[in-house]
Scaffold this active site. Structure first.
Site, short mmCIF file in Angstrom:
data_model
loop_
_atom_site.label_atom_id
_atom_site.label_comp_id
_atom_site.label_asym_id
_atom_site.label_seq_id
_atom_site.Cartn_x
_atom_site.Cartn_y
_atom_site.Cartn_z
N VAL A 128 0.82 -1.21 0.00
CA VAL A 128 0.00 0.00 0.00
C VAL A 128 0.86 1.26 0.00
O VAL A 128 0.32 2.37 0.08
CB VAL A 128 -0.95 0.03 1.21
CG1 VAL A 128 -1.94 -1.12 1.16
CG2 VAL A 128 -0.18 0.03 2.53
N GLU A 129 2.16 1.10 -0.11
CA GLU A 129 3.05 2.27 -0.15
C GLU A 129 3.74 2.35 -1.51
O GLU A 129 3.13 2.78 -2.48
CB GLU A 129 4.03 2.23 1.02
CG GLU A 129 3.31 2.35 2.37
CD GLU A 129 4.25 2.37 3.55
OE1 GLU A 129 4.99 3.36 3.71
OE2 GLU A 129 4.25 1.39 4.34
#
Length: 355
Positions: A128-129
């Protein structure tokens, strides 16, 4: 209980004034150091780390850099409740500031990384980064850019220098330059009794007298000191506080999600308060948009104290005295591969879009 606690607080403050302890709030506070570099942090290594910090090509889509979530043009965070990574994905926690991150004994809200180097590894491969499939993919992409290979060789004096260990060492070296000394509080602590306003001093005295410095002490106001071990604090401590439900403070289990040990439930690293006026929204979940409201929340959930409006204003005023001087910074020129991108296009999608 709250009313009684407030009465004790006010008696303590009044008594301190009577006996002449005009700077009671400063007894657990220390001026911020003006330098934090290691001997191995050469100018070449720092400059390489700056390039890597600002380069979005270290992410899967070429859209997210370290600076995307830790914006050095502002408070060292991204101003969002939770950060947005590749493909619009968002994580569960608020991005901590990177300014003065060197002055803490662990990184991330749950302390799962001990050093700046270890922290820099995590986001690159977090889905998610930055979303890379592995550190090998990161290094492969860096090696595809000849200018970076040359920069690594100069910085590390080694022909085979492009490694993940060297990459994060360079990023950490750059991050050790990100300190903000000479705040009004620092000047006050160094003997300039006019550096802070009466309201700021009153807020500092209240900060000390109600117990905020139990956690927020030391040069970064996060409990850190040179050589100190990482410490974690229960949050929320008083779960009957109305703020717990209002801001969903009990859902995130904190450190136990990193350690797998349920005795670590609801333990979090104490964040720095340096430049806190610039890092809204607040808390690990980014649910609180106002600093004054955050002061009320922390007093209630951690100290079982109900602040008056004036006390909340005084504490907020004290927080403004924690804004330091930001170093002048020039943006780096990133090396490129001549005539060809290192980000692979989705050819099939492009063809379909044209049909």
């Amino acid at each position: 209980m709250i009313a009684r606690t407030n009465m004790i607080t006010r008696l303590f403050t009044f008594a301190a004034m009577l006996v002449g302890i005009g700077q009671v709030g400063a007894q657990n506070l220390v001026a911020l150091p003006k330098a934090a570099l290691k001997q191995s942090d050469t100018p070449e290594k720092i400059e390489l780390g700056k390039k890597l910090y600002f380069d979005p090509r270290l992410s899967a889509t070429g859209t997210v850099s370290c600076n995307s979530c830790h914006n050095l043009m502002e408070g060292g965070d991204d101003g969002r409740a939770t950060s947005m990574g590749v493909n619009g994905l968002t994580g569960p926690r608020n991005a901590p500031t990177v300014w003065n991150a060197v002055f803490q004994a662990s990184q991330f809200w749950d302390g799962r990384a001990v050093t700046l180097e270890e922290q820099a590894k995590g986001p690159m491969v977090a889905d998610v980064e930055m979303g890379m499939l592995g550190h090998d993919q990161v290094i492969s992409r860096i090696k595809d850019i000849a200018g970076y290979t040359n920069d690594f060789q100069i910085a590390f004096k080694n022909d085979d220098a492009v490694t993940i260990e060297n990459a994060v060492e360079a990023i950490a070296a750059f991050e050790r330059t990100l300190i903000t000394p000479n705040s009004a509080l620092d000047r006050y602590l160094d003997g300039d009794e006019h550096a802070m306003s009466e309201t700021q001093i009153r807020g500092m005295e209240l900060f000390e007298s109600i117990g905020c410095t139990e956690c927020h002490s030391g040069p970064a106001l996060n409990g850190w000191d040179i050589g100190s071990d990482a410490e974690f604090v229960e949050f929320p401590r008083f779960d009957t506080s109305p703020f717990v439900q209002a801001y969903d403070l009990a859902t995130d289990l904190g450190r136990s999600q990193a350690t797998g040990d349920n005795t670590d439930d609801h333990l979090f690293k104490t964040p720095t308060l340096r430049n806190v006026t610039l890092t809204a929204p607040y808390l690990h979940n980014g649910r609180v948009s106002s600093l004054a409201e955050t002061c009320r929340l922390m007093a209630s959930t951690q100290l079982d104290v109900e602040l008056t409006d004036r006390e909340a204003d005084d504490l907020t005023s004290f927080m403004s005295a924690l804004e330091g001087e930001f170093p002048e910074m020039t943006f780096p020129r990133l090396p490129s591969r001549s005539g060809e991108s290192v980000i692979q296009a989705k050819v099939g999608s492009a063809i379909n879009d044209q049909s």
